[in-house]
Design an enzyme around this catalytic site. Structure first.
Site, PDB file in Angstrom:
ATOM      1  N   VAL A   1     118.902  48.957 -79.004  1.00  0.00           N
ATOM      2  CA  VAL A   1     118.284  50.274 -79.238  1.00  0.00           C
ATOM      3  C   VAL A   1     116.763  50.136 -79.252  1.00  0.00           C
ATOM      4  O   VAL A   1     116.041  50.888 -78.583  1.00  0.00           O
ATOM      5  CB  VAL A   1     118.777  50.860 -80.584  1.00  0.00           C
ATOM      6  CG1 VAL A   1     117.903  52.028 -81.014  1.00  0.00           C
ATOM      7  CG2 VAL A   1     120.241  51.301 -80.466  1.00  0.00           C
ATOM      8  N   HIS A   2     116.259  49.156 -79.985  1.00  0.00           N
ATOM      9  CA  HIS A   2     114.809  48.983 -80.063  1.00  0.00           C
ATOM     10  C   HIS A   2     114.222  48.635 -78.704  1.00  0.00           C
ATOM     11  O   HIS A   2     113.158  49.108 -78.330  1.00  0.00           O
ATOM     12  CB  HIS A   2     114.454  47.915 -81.109  1.00  0.00           C
ATOM     13  CG  HIS A   2     114.577  48.432 -82.506  1.00  0.00           C
ATOM     14  ND1 HIS A   2     115.770  48.454 -83.193  1.00  0.00           N
ATOM     15  CD2 HIS A   2     113.665  48.984 -83.336  1.00  0.00           C
ATOM     16  CE1 HIS A   2     115.576  48.990 -84.386  1.00  0.00           C
ATOM     17  NE2 HIS A   2     114.313  49.318 -84.505  1.00  0.00           N
ATOM     18  N   HIS A   3     114.955  47.839 -77.976  1.00  0.00           N
ATOM     19  CA  HIS A   3     114.466  47.446 -76.661  1.00  0.00           C
ATOM     20  C   HIS A   3     114.398  48.655 -75.731  1.00  0.00           C
ATOM     21  O   HIS A   3     113.429  48.847 -75.004  1.00  0.00           O
ATOM     22  CB  HIS A   3     115.362  46.352 -76.075  1.00  0.00           C
ATOM     23  CG  HIS A   3     114.782  45.759 -74.833  1.00  0.00           C
ATOM     24  ND1 HIS A   3     115.256  46.078 -73.584  1.00  0.00           N
ATOM     25  CD2 HIS A   3     113.735  44.917 -74.652  1.00  0.00           C
ATOM     26  CE1 HIS A   3     114.533  45.445 -72.681  1.00  0.00           C
ATOM     27  NE2 HIS A   3     113.602  44.733 -73.295  1.00  0.00           N
TER      28      HIS A   3
END
Ligand code: SF4
Lengths: 304, 190
Positions: free
Chosen positions: B37-39
């Site tokens: 998700v962060h990526h």
């Protein structure tokens, strides 16, 4: 009928052994052994009531209870699955491995184990915890008439904290017990906050790099309150725990008095040119259980 | 050490009253988000939900579908340091007020907590069942294409307990404990 088939037939009717191993895995994943429960809950009295350390140990205690009651995994990371098996001479270890692997598949389907085996190049999860090197089997023969099997689940967070020192070391010291002690305490310092402490250390002094790590992990099969038969090592174990618990790191690295629950140290002979100190860091979710089996695979005694 | 009750979404002023060492009990929405998700957010995709005032939980839960309802079987925190390269950006661009995880985070995140008004909350590592017990409902999921553990799960929690270990005043319990314990171990050296 082939020789193998005959042996399986004679020694271990498949379903009995399968059921015994499956139940052993269920217990390992969901019920923390008594010696560990005693150590974790007993540590609370050393912490200041209402402190963050007290809070952490309280939550861990509740978690142990919930997992046992609900027959649910203590931690969602059910880790590397390690089997340590002793068998009489002539026992069919290949058949045991096949049946235990099948039990791992079923335990994964039932949710006792998370899907945790990933191809190192493609990143693809095999989905059933089997594949090259998983689960891990260590077989030994012995002169007893029965089979002993121990299972350990070692999570990734704590496995990442394992470390191997080579002495002499400029900051840690010489090839002596002082150097060993300083190396172990350096591991405790570096692991803080990462390996879900309070931790338990298995240590091997000596060996080569491979056997050192292996033997360090085997130390984690010892009972937390056993006494090392070697008085020098017994004293070192005690000193390390003492100093670690004075470091102020505490549970989860929140600060406090409970940093280590135990340190278990063994030795292997080394080459004159090498001096390794290998350390296996185990988290509080110290899942190891075992059973003695008769040759038909029936459990005759639960261990731990 | 105070016990502070928080309800999400949270405003900046409330977050700024929190200090390292406080324990908090959270009720309301939590969104899970970890590596993938962060990526994805980092590479330019807008999150599918409004994150303003919300908390992101670093967690790869074990979810099971019972009928047409998702049920959470285990949901302990995962190691947060892997999100260190991205977390500050999410704080800046989407105004999240906190993240929950384990192990703490580094300087970039600490600076972002101070600048944008956010905190790092430490859950108890390994306590999968205690965490799952405070998750009362699973209300939805986004980005399921990332795989279940990596998806954005919309959790509804009641009294989810955590400790503030990095605050919006530049303080980090992790840094303090590390420095203190380093000095103590040095002094006890054999
Ligand atoms: S280190 Fe242990 S307790 Fe922590 S998440 Fe991993 S397996 Fe669970």
């Amino acid at each position: 009928m082939s020789a193998t088939a005959q042996t399986i037939d004679r020694i271990s009717p498949e379903t009995t052994l399968f059921e015994s191993i499956l139940e052993l895995i269920r217990r390992t994943s969901t019920q923390l052994p008594d010696d560990v429960v005693r150590a974790v809950t007993g540590a609370r009295k050393n912490e200041v009531e209402g402190s963050n350390a007290d809070f952490a140990l309280n939550v861990i205690g509740c978690n142990i209870g919930l997992a046992r009651e609900g027959s649910l995994p203590l931690c969602q990371d059910t880790g590397t699955i390690l089997f340590y098996v002793h068998t009489p001479a002539g026992y069919d270890q290949l058949a045991f491995e096949e049946i235990a692997t099948e039990a791992v598949r079923t335990a994964t389907k039932k949710g006792y184990l998370r899907q945790n085996s990933v191809d190192s190049i493609t990143g693809k999860n095999t989905g059933d915890n089997t594949g090259p090197g998983s689960p891990v089997f260590h077989f030994h023969q012995w002169r007893e008439p029965h089979v002993e099997v121990k299972v350990m689940l070692k999570g990734g967070g704590c496995e990442n904290m394992n470390v191997q020192y080579s002495l002499p070391h400029p900051a840690l010291g010489d090839r002596d017990l002082n150097g060993v002690e300083n190396a172990i305490l350096d591991c405790v310092l570096q692991a803080q906050g990462q390996g879900c402490g309070p931790g338990i250390l298995g240590v091997c002094i000596g060996g080569d790099r491979g056997t050192g790590y292996g033997f360090a992990k085997e130390q984690l099969l010892r009972l937390l309150d056993d006494a090392n038969p070697d008085p020098v090592l017994a004293e070192l174990e005690e000193r390390v725990v003492d100093k670690a618990n004075q470091s102020g790191i505490g549970p989860m690295g929140f600060g406090g008095k409970t940093t280590l629950l135990a340190c278990k140290i063994g030795t292997r002979n080394r080459l004159p040119a090498s001096f390794f100190v290998s350390i296996a860091y185990m988290c509080w979710a110290y899942r190891r259980r075992g059973a003695e089996l008769d040759l038909s695979g029936n459990v005759t005694e639960w261990l731990y | 050490m105070a016990l502070v009750k928080l309800a999400t979404p949270i405003d900046e002023a409330t977050i700024r009253t929190l200090h390292v060492g406080d324990s908090v009990s959270i009720t309301g929405r939590l969104y899970t988000g970890r590596d993938a998700v962060h990526h994805r957010i980092h590479t330019g995709t807008r999150p599918p939900v409004d994150l303003e005032g919300q908390i992101i939980y670093h967690c790869g839960p074990v979810m099971v579908k019972e009928g047409d309802q998702w049920v959470c079987k285990a949901a302990g925190p995962t190691t947060s340091s892997r999100e260190e390269p991205y977390q500050w950006e999410v704080m800046r661009d989407y105004k999240i007020r906190g993240v929950i995880g384990k192990g703490g985070m580094g300087e970039k995140t600490l600076a972002a907590c101070k600048e944008y008004g956010a905190v790092y909350l430490h859950a108890i590592g390994g306590a999968a069942q205690v965490c799952a017990a405070s998750i009362k409902r699973v209300d939805g999921v986004d980005w399921m294409d990332l795989g279940s553990p990596e998806a954005i799960w919309h959790l509804w929690v009641e009294d989810f307990m955590a400790i503030v270990t990095m605050d919006s005043h530049g303080q980090s319990l992790h840094k303090n404990v590390f420095e203190e314990s380093k000095a103590r171990i040095e002094a006890m050296k054999a």
